[in-house]
Write an enzyme that holds these catalytic residues in place. Structure first.
Site, short mmCIF file in Angstrom:
data_model
loop_
_atom_site.label_atom_id
_atom_site.label_comp_id
_atom_site.label_asym_id
_atom_site.label_seq_id
_atom_site.Cartn_x
_atom_site.Cartn_y
_atom_site.Cartn_z
N GLU A 83 -7.53 -1.86 3.01
CA GLU A 83 -8.89 -2.60 2.77
C GLU A 83 -9.41 -4.13 3.38
OE1 GLU A 83 -10.79 0.05 4.24
OE2 GLU A 83 -9.62 1.97 3.40
N GLU A 114 8.75 5.34 -12.32
CA GLU A 114 7.45 4.65 -13.22
C GLU A 114 8.56 4.22 -14.54
OE1 GLU A 114 5.29 6.97 -16.54
OE2 GLU A 114 4.83 7.30 -14.16
#
EC number: 4.2.1.126
Length: 298
Positions: A83, A114
């Site tokens: 953004e 992960e």
């Protein structure tokens, strides 16, 4: 820290019977729990502010802001990073989001990603991490190997590091130079850290990136003066920004924007200082892109 002893893995008494209540009551329980999240973030505001100052200092010196996470945490980092270019007109590589498992993991679960310490290090190496950069490790549990190893590697290089987790005393917190730990308590659905913990992480990331942009001169008053007009909505927003900043009418704002290739900052200085586009741009350049400094009397 053992998983079952973590606050984010605890059982929430308020939602113990949530599978037996009405839909409306279910929503009320979730909403009541969500209300506690901003208060948890409020308690760590000094830590967030310290991180913003460090991030700004590094970025001002040519560094980047790099988010590193797995699963929901990684996706939130990517969301925040993506953004920044349209909202503040920065280059796409200034704020970077990395997720365990790579691009595929944005929409799909990647088993074992992960848990890969090597993955965290390699992902940072692949973007050419330097000591000028700031690495922000994001992990609700605070125990994600991908994130911990990445933070360790970053510190070895001399990077400034920030760890965001929701469990006090976590490995992520102790590994990073700066720890931000909003303790949101047990989730409505036990262990579903995409809920309150994810919301807290999003609020923190909002502050980190927005704080960086404000301190970098990307905001004048509360206006996003470096917004890029990539669609009709943002085209109209540019006009409104120039109007609100200067008091001129829509026609004057549009004319100024056209004259300066739709750069709000330049248009604002043009109107307020009665300069042409080249003069206004030069004035801004002389003041580091800060409108307030450009408007000060010589």
């Amino acid at each position: 820290m053992q998983l079952e002893k973590m606050i984010t893995e605890g059982s929430n008494a308020a939602s113990a019977e949530i599978d037996r209540v009405s839909t409306l009551e279910m929503c009320r329980i979730i909403n009541d729990e969500d209300k506690t999240v901003p208060l948890a973030v409020e308690r760590v505001l000094p830590d967030i502010a310290a991180a913003i100052d460090v991030i700004h200092a590094q970025v001002s010196g040519g560094g980047r802001l790099i988010y590193l996470g797995a699963g929901t945490s990684g996706r939130l980092g990517i969301l925040d990073a993506s953004e920044c270019p349209p909202t503040y007109g920065v280059k796409p590589g200034l704020v970077v989001g990395l997720i365990a498992g790579g691009e595929y993991a944005i929409q799909h679960a990647v088993e074992g990603a992960e848990d890969s310490r090597e993955g965290g290090v390699n992902d940072l190496k692949n973007i050419g991490l330097t000591a000028q950069d700031v690495v922000v490790g994001i992990a609700a549990s605070g125990r994600t190997p991908y994130v911990i190893a990445g933070l360790e590697y970053a510190r070895q290089l001399g990077c400034r590091t920030v760890g965001i987790s929701c469990n006090p005393g976590s490995a992520v917190s102790s590994t990073a130079e700066f720890a931000i730990t909003p303790v949101v308590g047990a989730e409505v659905v036990t262990g579903s850290s995409r809920m309150k913990a994810g919301t807290a992480q999003k609020l923190v990331l909002n502050m980190l990136s927005t704080g960086l942009m404000i301190k970098s001169g990307k905001v004048f008053g509360n206006l996003m003066v470096d917004v890029v007009a990539t669609n009709e909505k943002l085209h109209v927003r540019q006009v409104n920004i120039v109007k609100n900043a200067t008091g001129c009418n829509a026609e004057q704002a549009e004319a100024a924007l056209i004259a300066c290739e739709r750069n709000c900052k330049t248009a604002i200085v043009m109107v307020l200082k009665n300069l042409d586009a080249d003069e206004a741009k030069k004035c801004l350049d002389q003041h580091g892109g800060f409108i307030r400094k450009a408007l000060e009397k010589e």
